[in-house]
Design an enzyme around this catalytic site. Sequence first.
Site, short mmCIF file in Angstrom:
data_model
loop_
_atom_site.label_atom_id
_atom_site.label_comp_id
_atom_site.label_asym_id
_atom_site.label_seq_id
_atom_site.Cartn_x
_atom_site.Cartn_y
_atom_site.Cartn_z
N GLY A 96 0.82 -1.21 0.00
CA GLY A 96 0.00 0.00 0.00
C GLY A 96 0.85 1.24 0.00
O GLY A 96 2.07 1.19 0.12
N ARG A 99 4.00 5.90 2.01
CA ARG A 99 4.45 7.29 2.16
C ARG A 99 3.97 8.13 1.00
O ARG A 99 4.64 9.05 0.54
CB ARG A 99 5.97 7.35 2.26
CG ARG A 99 6.68 6.70 1.09
CD ARG A 99 8.09 7.20 1.05
NE ARG A 99 8.88 6.39 0.17
CZ ARG A 99 10.17 6.56 0.02
NH1 ARG A 99 10.80 7.48 0.71
NH2 ARG A 99 10.84 5.81 -0.80
N GLY A 132 6.99 7.28 6.65
CA GLY A 132 6.17 8.09 5.74
C GLY A 132 6.93 9.23 5.09
O GLY A 132 6.36 10.05 4.36
N ARG A 182 3.87 13.70 -7.54
CA ARG A 182 3.85 12.83 -8.71
C ARG A 182 2.53 13.05 -9.43
O ARG A 182 1.49 13.18 -8.77
CB ARG A 182 3.88 11.39 -8.19
CG ARG A 182 4.74 10.46 -8.97
CD ARG A 182 4.55 9.07 -8.41
NE ARG A 182 5.81 8.49 -7.98
CZ ARG A 182 5.88 7.33 -7.32
NH1 ARG A 182 4.80 6.67 -7.00
NH2 ARG A 182 7.04 6.84 -6.99
N ARG A 189 -1.45 0.04 -9.76
CA ARG A 189 -0.37 -0.93 -10.02
C ARG A 189 -0.96 -2.32 -10.21
O ARG A 189 -2.08 -2.58 -9.78
CB ARG A 189 0.58 -0.94 -8.82
CG ARG A 189 1.17 0.41 -8.51
CD ARG A 189 1.27 0.64 -6.99
NE ARG A 189 1.63 2.04 -6.72
CZ ARG A 189 2.88 2.49 -6.72
NH1 ARG A 189 3.87 1.64 -6.89
NH2 ARG A 189 3.13 3.76 -6.52
N ASP A 258 4.29 -4.57 -7.48
CA ASP A 258 3.70 -3.35 -6.93
C ASP A 258 4.35 -2.10 -7.54
O ASP A 258 3.90 -0.98 -7.29
CB ASP A 258 3.81 -3.31 -5.40
CG ASP A 258 5.22 -3.57 -4.92
OD1 ASP A 258 5.75 -4.66 -5.20
OD2 ASP A 258 5.80 -2.68 -4.28
N ASN A 259 5.38 -2.30 -8.34
CA ASN A 259 6.02 -1.17 -9.02
C ASN A 259 5.74 -1.21 -10.51
O ASN A 259 6.48 -0.63 -11.31
CB ASN A 259 7.53 -1.17 -8.77
CG ASN A 259 7.86 -0.85 -7.31
OD1 ASN A 259 7.04 -0.27 -6.60
ND2 ASN A 259 9.04 -1.23 -6.86
N ASP A 268 7.72 4.49 -9.69
CA ASP A 268 8.56 4.17 -8.53
C ASP A 268 10.04 4.14 -8.86
O ASP A 268 10.65 3.07 -8.99
CB ASP A 268 8.14 2.84 -7.87
CG ASP A 268 6.99 3.04 -6.91
OD1 ASP A 268 6.31 4.07 -7.01
OD2 ASP A 268 6.78 2.17 -6.05
#
Length: 493
Positions: A96, A99, A132, A182, A189, A258-259, A268
């Site tokens: 998840g 940060r 974070g 960003r 993802r 996840d990237n 990422d």
Amino acid sequence: MDEIAPSFLDHWPMKDRFRSLPEAFYAAPAGDEVGSDPILIHASPPALAIAGLSEEATGHPDFVPIFSGQREVPGFSPYATVYAGHQFGHYVPQLGDGRAYVIAQGEGPDGNPWEVQLQGAGRTPFSRFGDGRAVMRSVLREYLCSEHMAALGVPTTRAGTVIATRERVERETIEPGAVMSRIAPSHLRFGHFEYFAHTNQTDLLKALMDYTLSTLFPHIERGEGEVATLFNEVVESTADLMAHWQAVGFAHGVMNTDNMSILGLTIDYGPFGFLDQYKPNFICNHSDHHGRYAFEKQPAIALWNLQALASALLPLTEEEPLREGLSRFAPRFKSVHFEKMQAKLGFNTSQQGDDELVASLLSAMEEGQADYTQTFRGLGSIADGEISDHWLAGFAAPAQPAIRQWLDAYRARLLEEAPNERAPVMAQVNPKYVLRNWVAETAIRALEDEGDLKTLDEVFRLVTAPFDDHPGQDAFAEPPPETMQGLSVSCSS
Ligand code: AMP
Ligand code: MG
């Protein structure tokens, strides 16, 4: 009473899409926002423009508080999202946005969605053991590289701003903190789909698919076959992305599921690296002990990751169309990559033997420890008949026979092309400047050690116009000087 300047917020076209999903998808940030005194270090006007913001907006008193996460955009509740993922081949059931959180979502005049996500602005319910926060060094690397990749024509999330928090962040050493914004149509993802599949929440998986189809793939006709069609598009955009990375010499370093962006964007930026010398087995991530994510393995890993995504989509569709989708990856990657390599060699036509010509150049570069970027950049003038001594000198002695032979074959091959001036065209596909680690490090050191913003500014200018010559800046196009060789970069910071 002081007059309040009209705020960029008055005209910021919000459209809160993600909160149409059930609450299982997101959570509010923890509220440990950065302290009182953040300052804007750098901004990328073209990235901010995607989110409907003009450069002037950065000067408004609301801007820094909002882009550092101190204040919310009126009417929009920030959220972090839950996802899972395969990290280095192993499934991690919950990751998840630890940060990161979205502070704004909207739609461009063309109807294209965008969202702004802050990085490093504080903890979220998904922070696990993390603080974070983000450090200036890693924020600057992502900021520069995002905008660089966009300029290189490589699909990527964008970076709008870098804000110094003026707080200290504890890593191996104590470092200055920063917050980056960003910007992307979506930050979804593969891991988002994996999370809901692996927890057997099929209704939620379906809701996520509906959201994805309606907001990000609105051109796909709804109904039977929609999931397979979407998957095919993800396979193709991911294959295209790999073709871009391999052609430009970019190693991502942490290709965990996840990237991996559902939109085929580079996402990422951690321990990434551009090739200096051409080494197919280049490992840019210091923590990648077995070289799972080595440069030459990236296309195969992308396919592995697509298989993980396909498994996650099984509850929503038949297996066969997903298998069919996966089978598209290899031919798609091969043809797009080959097209790019042909363009790098200055060919407009396709001839038999071109694939061998590409392969034998790469093999001479490997043997001759030649610089990847400079070798291709230098080829332009050779293609127009200039002498090649300087270019040949870029190859170490053992490769001299091979590269001289290659050059003869290349010149013979060029005779089959129309006799146009090739150098200017080739200079548009072979960048002069790539964001080499040492170049990024130079900008970071100048800012952190000397408070010098000029170097960052200069590097930003070079890497966002990487095909231009920039007279006087040639040093930044060079491989690392001796003192800056072998800089090592590792995972999250
Ligand atoms: P990354 O290596 O940046 O892709 O991060 C992997 C996971 O760790 C993601 O779930 C991140 O949100 C989380 N993470 C990384 N750094 C931090 C941090 N400083 N605080 C909280 N979570 C983090
Ligand atoms: Mg990540």
